[in-house]
Design a protein around this motif. Structure first.
Motif, short mmCIF file in Angstrom:
data_model
loop_
_atom_site.label_atom_id
_atom_site.label_comp_id
_atom_site.label_asym_id
_atom_site.label_seq_id
_atom_site.Cartn_x
_atom_site.Cartn_y
_atom_site.Cartn_z
N LEU A 241 1.38 -1.04 -0.36
CA LEU A 241 -0.25 -0.25 -0.52
C LEU A 241 1.08 1.19 -0.26
CD1 LEU A 241 -2.78 1.66 0.25
CD2 LEU A 241 -2.49 1.08 2.74
N VAL A 242 0.74 2.27 -0.91
CA VAL A 242 1.83 3.09 -1.00
C VAL A 242 0.20 4.59 -1.34
CG1 VAL A 242 3.05 5.03 -2.33
CG2 VAL A 242 3.05 2.42 -2.62
N ILE A 243 0.69 4.80 0.32
CA ILE A 243 0.10 6.30 0.47
C ILE A 243 0.59 7.57 0.13
CG2 ILE A 243 -1.43 7.40 2.33
CD1 ILE A 243 -1.62 4.62 3.62
N ALA A 244 0.58 8.30 -0.84
CA ALA A 244 0.74 9.21 -1.09
C ALA A 244 0.48 9.83 -3.07
CB ALA A 244 2.70 8.44 -2.15
N GLY A 245 0.90 10.99 -2.73
CA GLY A 245 0.22 11.82 -3.49
C GLY A 245 -0.42 13.09 -3.25
N GLY A 246 -0.95 13.44 -4.17
CA GLY A 246 -1.90 14.59 -3.71
C GLY A 246 -1.69 15.53 -5.21
N ARG A 247 -2.78 16.51 -5.39
CA ARG A 247 -3.57 17.25 -6.65
C ARG A 247 -1.85 17.93 -6.76
NH1 ARG A 247 -6.84 21.84 -5.31
NH2 ARG A 247 -8.04 20.34 -4.45
N GLY A 248 -1.27 17.52 -7.53
CA GLY A 248 -0.35 18.41 -8.62
C GLY A 248 1.36 17.42 -8.35
N LYS A 249 0.66 16.19 -7.43
CA LYS A 249 1.75 15.58 -6.76
C LYS A 249 1.68 14.14 -7.01
CE LYS A 249 4.42 18.41 -5.25
NZ LYS A 249 4.63 19.10 -4.13
N THR A 250 0.78 13.80 -8.52
CA THR A 250 0.13 12.27 -9.09
C THR A 250 1.49 11.43 -9.33
OG1 THR A 250 0.63 13.09 -10.48
CG2 THR A 250 -1.74 13.68 -9.33
N GLY A 251 2.65 11.77 -9.63
CA GLY A 251 3.40 11.14 -10.14
C GLY A 251 4.58 10.59 -9.24
N ALA A 252 4.51 11.00 -7.94
CA ALA A 252 5.41 11.12 -7.33
C ALA A 252 4.72 9.42 -6.21
CB ALA A 252 5.78 11.40 -5.86
N ALA A 253 3.53 9.31 -6.74
CA ALA A 253 2.75 8.41 -5.85
C ALA A 253 2.53 7.16 -7.06
CB ALA A 253 1.13 9.49 -5.71
N ALA A 254 2.58 7.86 -8.33
CA ALA A 254 2.90 6.43 -9.30
C ALA A 254 3.58 5.93 -9.84
CB ALA A 254 1.86 7.43 -10.37
N MET A 255 5.48 6.64 -9.41
CA MET A 255 5.91 6.39 -9.52
C MET A 255 6.75 5.22 -8.28
SD MET A 255 8.98 8.44 -11.12
CE MET A 255 8.48 9.91 -9.88
N ALA A 256 6.80 5.20 -6.97
CA ALA A 256 5.89 4.29 -5.56
C ALA A 256 5.29 3.46 -6.53
CB ALA A 256 6.14 5.21 -5.03
N GLY A 257 4.23 3.54 -6.95
CA GLY A 257 3.42 2.31 -6.99
C GLY A 257 4.01 1.34 -8.19
N ILE A 258 4.06 1.90 -9.27
CA ILE A 258 4.74 0.19 -9.72
C ILE A 258 6.31 0.16 -9.68
CG2 ILE A 258 6.11 1.30 -12.48
CD1 ILE A 258 3.92 3.70 -12.85
N ALA A 259 7.16 1.03 -8.66
CA ALA A 259 7.99 0.78 -8.50
C ALA A 259 8.40 -0.74 -8.01
CB ALA A 259 8.91 1.45 -7.40
N ALA A 260 7.53 -0.24 -7.12
CA ALA A 260 6.77 -1.84 -5.74
C ALA A 260 6.48 -3.16 -7.43
CB ALA A 260 6.14 -1.98 -5.18
N LEU A 261 6.07 -3.16 -7.75
CA LEU A 261 5.56 -3.80 -8.67
C LEU A 261 6.23 -4.55 -9.26
CD1 LEU A 261 1.63 -2.56 -10.25
CD2 LEU A 261 1.99 -4.61 -8.31
N ARG A 262 7.35 -3.70 -9.86
CA ARG A 262 8.93 -4.04 -11.46
C ARG A 262 9.75 -4.81 -10.00
NH1 ARG A 262 9.31 -3.85 -15.96
NH2 ARG A 262 8.13 -2.45 -16.59
N ALA A 263 9.52 -4.44 -8.67
CA ALA A 263 10.54 -5.11 -8.04
C ALA A 263 9.84 -6.03 -7.13
CB ALA A 263 10.23 -4.29 -6.35
N GLY A 264 9.10 -6.46 -7.71
CA GLY A 264 8.39 -8.20 -7.74
C GLY A 264 6.94 -8.73 -7.12
N ALA A 265 6.34 -7.08 -5.51
CA ALA A 265 5.34 -7.34 -5.87
C ALA A 265 4.06 -7.73 -6.45
CB ALA A 265 4.87 -5.85 -4.49
N GLY A 266 4.16 -8.88 -5.30
CA GLY A 266 2.32 -9.46 -6.29
C GLY A 266 1.09 -8.21 -6.48
N LEU A 267 0.98 -6.84 -5.47
CA LEU A 267 0.17 -6.62 -5.50
C LEU A 267 0.47 -5.32 -5.18
CD1 LEU A 267 -3.24 -8.54 -4.75
CD2 LEU A 267 -3.34 -7.98 -6.51
N SER A 268 0.02 -4.27 -5.47
CA SER A 268 0.32 -2.19 -5.16
C SER A 268 -0.77 -1.50 -6.40
CB SER A 268 1.55 -1.91 -6.17
OG SER A 268 1.50 -0.56 -5.76
N THR A 269 -1.47 -0.98 -3.66
CA THR A 269 -2.47 -0.23 -4.27
C THR A 269 -1.68 0.88 -3.97
OG1 THR A 269 -4.07 -1.71 -3.35
CG2 THR A 269 -4.47 0.25 -2.87
#
Length: 505
Positions: A241-269
């Protein structure tokens, strides 16, 4: 691999001598290891023109052994030996090796002369680990000469680059690594480092708990990258679970969420401000999202950690990453402080979450991984950035022990401090990574690996930091330092992983 201070290395040498191996034998072995390296790397030595530059201490004694072995056994095309002291200044093993060199008929000079400028190979044995502060006097002059007087020559440092100033192509160090070989900026002078054994039993230092500094190596965590079982499913590899981002900061949240999957996690929210959810979901369809209330400024507006709505979001999550792009609203900060303190779930804490914890004196009971850059570390500790950077290891170790957290102090040669006082230096990374978003990717990678290996937190953390830096190195080689962006890490992470996976076979 353990990293030994000068005092620790002297203690290992002393205990080795007590076991029955004389110090002069250790010096002989050291010199032999250097010559063996030269024979491998610069063959045929019979065609090399070699200058061996020796100081008056034990490092110089090692160099005198090198000179004797070259003179009697290898016989290079030309050999000059320069001693940066009078023979009367030599003592102990260094003196005995000077006498042996004289006995075999090898000439020794006491200054660098113009005829030596044609040397193709320089052996730096001027100063070892015993010196404190910058080199002075004749030693400093010899170091300047090694760096500037030999246009055709490559330098090989004996044990360490003298005075942490010689620019070496290679360094042959003995028994174990030394701090100057793994820490910036001195490590950048050492060239390629080769650790040679000279007789000290490894258990004298590898199993000594008082020696708490190590260099992170792929062999430490390669087993994490063994092939997965054929009947794998996403539920086996954790939900981040990534608790992150906000208006104008969507990229930070998305990169963290994608990185969790790229590192091998089964699911990323990714849970973020409601107005940011659509944008975050557009970055990668694999990311699941959860909308959260937001403040007027667009920051995440959270209630108490035990709020039922939040409890539903955090339920059945294996790791929580919190902080990137969350904003600085007081309400957000108040929630972060309580949530990081009270949640039982393992947590990676970064960016705005770290800023919210600035000045807190709490000790955290659940697994917490803090990932500050120097500015955030300054805010956490209340100490100036310059002070933090002057002793990165000391400040990271002190904070980790005091607060019971794992702490990654990001930067050139990132420092990874454990709550029990152990510290690891990460050797990978590139100036290309000095760009916005790379820290968000690291946060997600740490969470993703920890989700897969909850019982191997330490190895998962070391692996994430190493892979993050290695992907940056590979990306810089492929597309250049200036053009590199944080999302390029995703392209090169698979190659970095394959390198480590090959070691696990």
């Amino acid at each position: 691999m353990k990293v030994l201070s000068a005092a620790q290395m002297r203690d290992v040498d002393r205990r080795t001598v007590e076991l029955g191996i004389p110090s002069i034998v250790l010096m002989e072995n050291a010199g032999n290891r250097v010559v063996e390296f030269l024979e491998r790397e610069y063959a045929p030595l019979s065609k090399q023109r070699i200058v061996v530059v020796c100081g008056k201490g034990n490092n110089g004694g090692d160099g005198l052994v090198v000179a004797r072995q070259l003179h009697t056994r290898v016989k290079p095309h030309r050999l000059w030996v320069v001693l940066g002291a009078s023979p009367e200044q030599l003592q102990g093993d260094a003196l005995q090796n000077y006498q042996m060199l004289a006995a075999v008929g090898c000439p020794v000079g006491f200054e660098i002369t113009p005829e030596m400028r044609i040397a193709t190979l320089l052996i730096d044995a001027v100063l070892g680990t015993g010196i404190e502060g910058p080199a002075r006097g004749q030693a400093a002059e010899l170091i300047d000469a090694i760096n500037g007087s030999f246009p055709l020559g490559e330098a090989v440092a004996v044990d360490v680059p003298s005075g942490e100033a010689v620019r070496a192509k290679h360094t042959v160090t003995f028994t174990a690594l030394k701090p100057c070989l793994v820490l910036s900026p001195a490590c950048e002078l050492a060239g390629k480092i080769h650790v040679a054994q000279i007789g000290s039993p490894p258990e004298l230092y590898e199993k000594d708990g008082a020696i708490w500094l190590s260099l992170s190596e792929p062999e430490d965590f390669a087993t994490l990258f063994k092939p997965r079982a054929a009947d794998s499913n996403k539920g086996l590899y954790g939900h981040v679970l990534v608790i992150a981002g906000g208006r104008g900061k969507t990229g930070a949240a998305a990169m963290a969420g994608i990185a969790a999957l790229r590192a091998g996690a089964g699911l990323s929210t990714v849970a973020s401000a409601a107005s940011a959810i659509t944008a975050i979901a557009s970055y990668a369809p694999e990311i699941m999202t959860e909308p959260l209330a937001e403040t007027e400024s667009g920051s995440i507006a959270m209630r108490a950690p035990d709020d039922p709505a939040l409890a539903a979001i955090t339920a059945k999550k294996d790791v929580i990453a919190i902080g990137p792009g969350m904003g600085h609203d007081p309400e957000t900060g108040q929630f972060i402080r309580r949530f990081v303190q009270e949640s039982p779930t393992p947590m990676v804490v970064d960016a705005d979450a770290l800023n919210a914890l600035a000045g807190q004196r709490s000790r955290f009971e659940g697994p917490r991984i803090f990932t500050p850059h120097p500015g955030e570390m300054s805010r956490l500790t209340g100490k100036p950035i310059a002070e933090i950077q002057a002793d990165r290891i000391g400040h990271a170790r002190e904070y980790a022990k005091e607060h019971g957290v794992y702490l990654v102090l990001k930067g050139n040669r990132s420092v990874i401090a454990f709550p029990d006082g152990r510290v690891w230096i990460n050797p990978t990374g590139s100036p290309a990574m000095a760009t916005g978003g790379t820290g968000d990717v690291l946060t997600g990678m740490i969470a993703g690996l920890l989700a897969q290996f909850p019982n191997q937190l330490e190895n998962a953390l070391l692996a994430a930091v190493y892979l993050h830096g290695r992907a940056g190195e590979l990306g810089a080689e492929a597309i250049g330092e200036k053009s590199f962006m944080a999302t390029d890490l995703f392209e090169f992470l698979p190659e970095a992983m394959r390198e480590i996976a090959d070691l696990s076979h």
